[in-house]
Motif scaffolding. Sequence first.
Motif, PDB file in Angstrom:
ATOM      1  N   LEU A   1       0.810  -1.215   0.000  1.00  0.00           N
ATOM      2  CA  LEU A   1       0.000   0.000   0.000  1.00  0.00           C
ATOM      3  C   LEU A   1       0.845   1.268   0.000  1.00  0.00           C
ATOM      4  CD1 LEU A   1      -2.946   1.088   0.212  1.00  0.00           C
ATOM      5  CD2 LEU A   1      -2.630   1.085   2.701  1.00  0.00           C
ATOM      6  N   PHE A   2       1.928   1.279   0.790  1.00  0.00           N
ATOM      7  CA  PHE A   2       2.687   2.509   0.972  1.00  0.00           C
ATOM      8  C   PHE A   2       4.003   2.585   0.190  1.00  0.00           C
ATOM      9  CE2 PHE A   2       0.133   2.370   4.945  1.00  0.00           C
ATOM     10  CZ  PHE A   2      -0.533   3.577   4.779  1.00  0.00           C
ATOM     11  N   PHE A   3       4.613   1.445  -0.098  1.00  0.00           N
ATOM     12  CA  PHE A   3       5.951   1.476  -0.692  1.00  0.00           C
ATOM     13  C   PHE A   3       6.030   0.952  -2.121  1.00  0.00           C
ATOM     14  CE2 PHE A   3       6.832   0.742   3.956  1.00  0.00           C
ATOM     15  CZ  PHE A   3       7.149   2.056   4.226  1.00  0.00           C
ATOM     16  N   LEU A   4       4.987   0.289  -2.586  1.00  0.00           N
ATOM     17  CA  LEU A   4       5.040  -0.333  -3.909  1.00  0.00           C
ATOM     18  C   LEU A   4       3.873   0.139  -4.777  1.00  0.00           C
ATOM     19  CD1 LEU A   4       6.136  -3.856  -2.708  1.00  0.00           C
ATOM     20  CD2 LEU A   4       7.495  -2.326  -4.115  1.00  0.00           C
ATOM     21  N   LYS A   5       3.924   1.402  -5.108  1.00  0.00           N
ATOM     22  CA  LYS A   5       2.889   1.985  -5.953  1.00  0.00           C
ATOM     23  C   LYS A   5       3.380   2.019  -7.396  1.00  0.00           C
ATOM     24  CE  LYS A   5       0.986   4.758  -2.195  1.00  0.00           C
ATOM     25  NZ  LYS A   5       0.580   6.097  -1.732  1.00  0.00           N
ATOM     26  N   PRO A   6       2.454   2.048  -8.357  1.00  0.00           N
ATOM     27  CA  PRO A   6       0.997   2.011  -8.224  1.00  0.00           C
ATOM     28  C   PRO A   6       0.483   0.609  -7.905  1.00  0.00           C
ATOM     29  CG  PRO A   6       1.605   1.981 -10.530  1.00  0.00           C
ATOM     30  CD  PRO A   6       2.882   2.141  -9.756  1.00  0.00           C
ATOM     31  N   ASP A   7      -0.826   0.497  -7.702  1.00  0.00           N
ATOM     32  CA  ASP A   7      -1.423  -0.805  -7.383  1.00  0.00           C
ATOM     33  C   ASP A   7      -1.161  -1.821  -8.486  1.00  0.00           C
ATOM     34  OD1 ASP A   7      -2.343   0.347  -5.102  1.00  0.00           O
ATOM     35  OD2 ASP A   7      -4.459   0.348  -5.655  1.00  0.00           O
ATOM     36  N   LYS A   8      -1.369  -1.407  -9.724  1.00  0.00           N
ATOM     37  CA  LYS A   8      -1.194  -2.318 -10.863  1.00  0.00           C
ATOM     38  C   LYS A   8       0.292  -2.551 -11.115  1.00  0.00           C
ATOM     39  CE  LYS A   8      -5.640  -2.335 -11.670  1.00  0.00           C
ATOM     40  NZ  LYS A   8      -6.464  -3.542 -11.432  1.00  0.00           N
ATOM     41  N   CYS A   9       0.678  -3.790 -11.271  1.00  0.00           N
ATOM     42  CA  CYS A   9       2.092  -4.109 -11.459  1.00  0.00           C
ATOM     43  C   CYS A   9       2.231  -5.426 -12.216  1.00  0.00           C
ATOM     44  CB  CYS A   9       2.793  -4.212 -10.103  1.00  0.00           C
ATOM     45  SG  CYS A   9       2.191  -5.568  -9.073  1.00  0.00           S
ATOM     46  N   ALA A  10       3.465  -5.781 -12.531  1.00  0.00           N
ATOM     47  CA  ALA A  10       3.755  -7.080 -13.134  1.00  0.00           C
ATOM     48  C   ALA A  10       3.827  -8.125 -12.026  1.00  0.00           C
ATOM     49  CB  ALA A  10       5.071  -7.025 -13.900  1.00  0.00           C
ATOM     50  N   ILE A  11       3.586  -9.367 -12.367  1.00  0.00           N
ATOM     51  CA  ILE A  11       3.547 -10.428 -11.356  1.00  0.00           C
ATOM     52  C   ILE A  11       4.933 -10.694 -10.752  1.00  0.00           C
ATOM     53  CG2 ILE A  11       3.942 -12.415 -12.878  1.00  0.00           C
ATOM     54  CD1 ILE A  11       1.608 -13.781 -11.237  1.00  0.00           C
ATOM     55  N   SER A  12       5.985 -10.208 -11.409  1.00  0.00           N
ATOM     56  CA  SER A  12       7.319 -10.369 -10.832  1.00  0.00           C
ATOM     57  C   SER A  12       7.438  -9.646  -9.495  1.00  0.00           C
ATOM     58  CB  SER A  12       8.385  -9.844 -11.800  1.00  0.00           C
ATOM     59  OG  SER A  12       8.202  -8.464 -12.060  1.00  0.00           O
ATOM     60  N   GLN A  13       6.648  -8.588  -9.305  1.00  0.00           N
ATOM     61  CA  GLN A  13       6.734  -7.829  -8.052  1.00  0.00           C
ATOM     62  C   GLN A  13       6.351  -8.690  -6.832  1.00  0.00           C
ATOM     63  OE1 GLN A  13       4.127  -4.410  -6.303  1.00  0.00           O
ATOM     64  NE2 GLN A  13       5.574  -3.450  -7.720  1.00  0.00           N
TER      65      GLN A  13
ATOM     66  N   ILE B   1       1.220 -13.231  -3.690  1.00  0.00           N
ATOM     67  CA  ILE B   1       0.421 -13.022  -4.901  1.00  0.00           C
ATOM     68  C   ILE B   1      -1.049 -12.867  -4.539  1.00  0.00           C
ATOM     69  CG2 ILE B   1      -0.401 -14.135  -7.033  1.00  0.00           C
ATOM     70  CD1 ILE B   1       2.419 -15.338  -7.316  1.00  0.00           C
ATOM     71  N   ALA B   2      -1.519 -13.636  -3.562  1.00  0.00           N
ATOM     72  CA  ALA B   2      -2.916 -13.519  -3.135  1.00  0.00           C
ATOM     73  C   ALA B   2      -3.209 -12.126  -2.589  1.00  0.00           C
ATOM     74  CB  ALA B   2      -3.223 -14.584  -2.079  1.00  0.00           C
ATOM     75  N   VAL B   3      -2.305 -11.592  -1.754  1.00  0.00           N
ATOM     76  CA  VAL B   3      -2.493 -10.232  -1.224  1.00  0.00           C
ATOM     77  C   VAL B   3      -2.460  -9.208  -2.359  1.00  0.00           C
ATOM     78  CG1 VAL B   3      -1.504  -8.432   0.249  1.00  0.00           C
ATOM     79  CG2 VAL B   3      -1.549 -10.817   1.041  1.00  0.00           C
ATOM     80  N   TRP B   4      -1.503  -9.352  -3.259  1.00  0.00           N
ATOM     81  CA  TRP B   4      -1.356  -8.431  -4.390  1.00  0.00           C
ATOM     82  C   TRP B   4      -2.580  -8.506  -5.314  1.00  0.00           C
ATOM     83  CZ3 TRP B   4       2.456  -7.809  -1.338  1.00  0.00           C
ATOM     84  CH2 TRP B   4       3.509  -6.941  -1.598  1.00  0.00           C
ATOM     85  N   ASN B   5      -3.205  -9.655  -5.399  1.00  0.00           N
ATOM     86  CA  ASN B   5      -4.396  -9.794  -6.248  1.00  0.00           C
ATOM     87  C   ASN B   5      -5.493  -8.832  -5.818  1.00  0.00           C
ATOM     88  OD1 ASN B   5      -3.229 -11.745  -7.813  1.00  0.00           O
ATOM     89  ND2 ASN B   5      -4.443 -13.451  -7.026  1.00  0.00           N
TER      90      ASN B   5
ATOM     91  N   TYR C   1      -2.334  -9.230 -13.926  1.00  0.00           N
ATOM     92  CA  TYR C   1      -1.134  -8.408 -13.848  1.00  0.00           C
ATOM     93  C   TYR C   1      -0.719  -7.826 -15.195  1.00  0.00           C
ATOM     94  CZ  TYR C   1      -0.668 -10.129  -9.118  1.00  0.00           C
ATOM     95  OH  TYR C   1      -0.914 -10.397  -7.789  1.00  0.00           O
ATOM     96  N   LEU C   2       0.039  -6.758 -15.112  1.00  0.00           N
ATOM     97  CA  LEU C   2       0.571  -6.128 -16.315  1.00  0.00           C
ATOM     98  C   LEU C   2       1.664  -7.006 -16.916  1.00  0.00           C
ATOM     99  CD1 LEU C   2       1.044  -2.461 -14.991  1.00  0.00           C
ATOM    100  CD2 LEU C   2      -0.907  -3.375 -16.291  1.00  0.00           C
ATOM    101  N   LYS C   3       1.838  -6.892 -18.213  1.00  0.00           N
ATOM    102  CA  LYS C   3       2.968  -7.569 -18.844  1.00  0.00           C
ATOM    103  C   LYS C   3       4.243  -6.863 -18.449  1.00  0.00           C
ATOM    104  CE  LYS C   3       0.283 -10.329 -21.226  1.00  0.00           C
ATOM    105  NZ  LYS C   3       0.205 -11.788 -20.914  1.00  0.00           N
ATOM    106  N   GLU C   4       5.334  -7.605 -18.360  1.00  0.00           N
ATOM    107  CA  GLU C   4       6.608  -7.018 -17.921  1.00  0.00           C
ATOM    108  C   GLU C   4       7.021  -5.830 -18.789  1.00  0.00           C
ATOM    109  OE1 GLU C   4       8.546  -7.523 -15.403  1.00  0.00           O
ATOM    110  OE2 GLU C   4       7.588  -9.250 -14.498  1.00  0.00           O
TER     111      GLU C   4
END
Length: 198
Positions: free
Chosen positions: A68-80, A128-132, A192-195
Motif C-alpha cells: 500500500l505505501f511502498f510499492l505503488k501504483p497498485d497495478k504491477c507485473a507479477i514479478s513484483q 500473490i494472493a495479497v497483491w491480487n 497483472y501487467l505484462k513485464e
Amino acid sequence: MRKKILYFVLGFLCFLISQPLLRLPLLHKLQQTTGFALAFMMNPLLIQVLIALSAGVFEETFRFLFKLFFLKPDKCAISQPILFGLGHGISEVCVFLLPVVAMLSISQLSIALIERILAVTFHVTVTIAVWNGFQRNKKVLFLLLAILLHGMVDALIPIISSVTTSVFAFYGAFLAVDIIMVIYAFHSRKYYLKEAIQ
C-alpha cells in the motif's frame, strides 16, 4: 533490475519487522502472563491455533502495508509479488534456519531444507494472493483471505501434532497446500501487467 532488487529487499524487511521485531517479542511477553498460562492449560490446541492465526495477522497485514505505501501504483507485473515473497521467505530462512545449521545432522538439515522450500513457496504464493486484491480492487477482502489462509496453514502444525508425529503427514499437508497455491498463482497472471508495460 534496481526495482526488482528493491522488491526483494522490501520483502526481506517485511518479515523482519512483522516477526522478530514485533510479533515474537509481543508473544513472548504474553506467554509470561498468568492468564496465558491458565488458558493454555485449559485448551492448549485452541491457544496454539490462535498463535498460528496471529502469524497470519502480522505477516499478511505488513505485506499489505508494504504494498500500500511502498510499492505503488497498485497495478504491477507479477514479478513484483514473486520477488517480494521470495525476500519475505528467505528472510524467514535467515532468522530461523541459519542460526542452527551447524547443530543439524545431514538428515536433519535435509528435512529442514525441504520444509523451508515448502515455506518459501507458500510465502511467494500468498504474497500473490495479497497483491491480487490490489489488481482486482478488492484489497481488504484479499487481505482477510490471506490472513485466514496463513493462519490455517500454520495451524496445521498443532492440529496434525495432536494426531500424529509423522513427518510425512506434515510435509504431505504442506505440499498439498503449496500445489493448490501454485496453481492459483499461475491462474492469477491474468490480473497483472505484462513485464514490458511496467
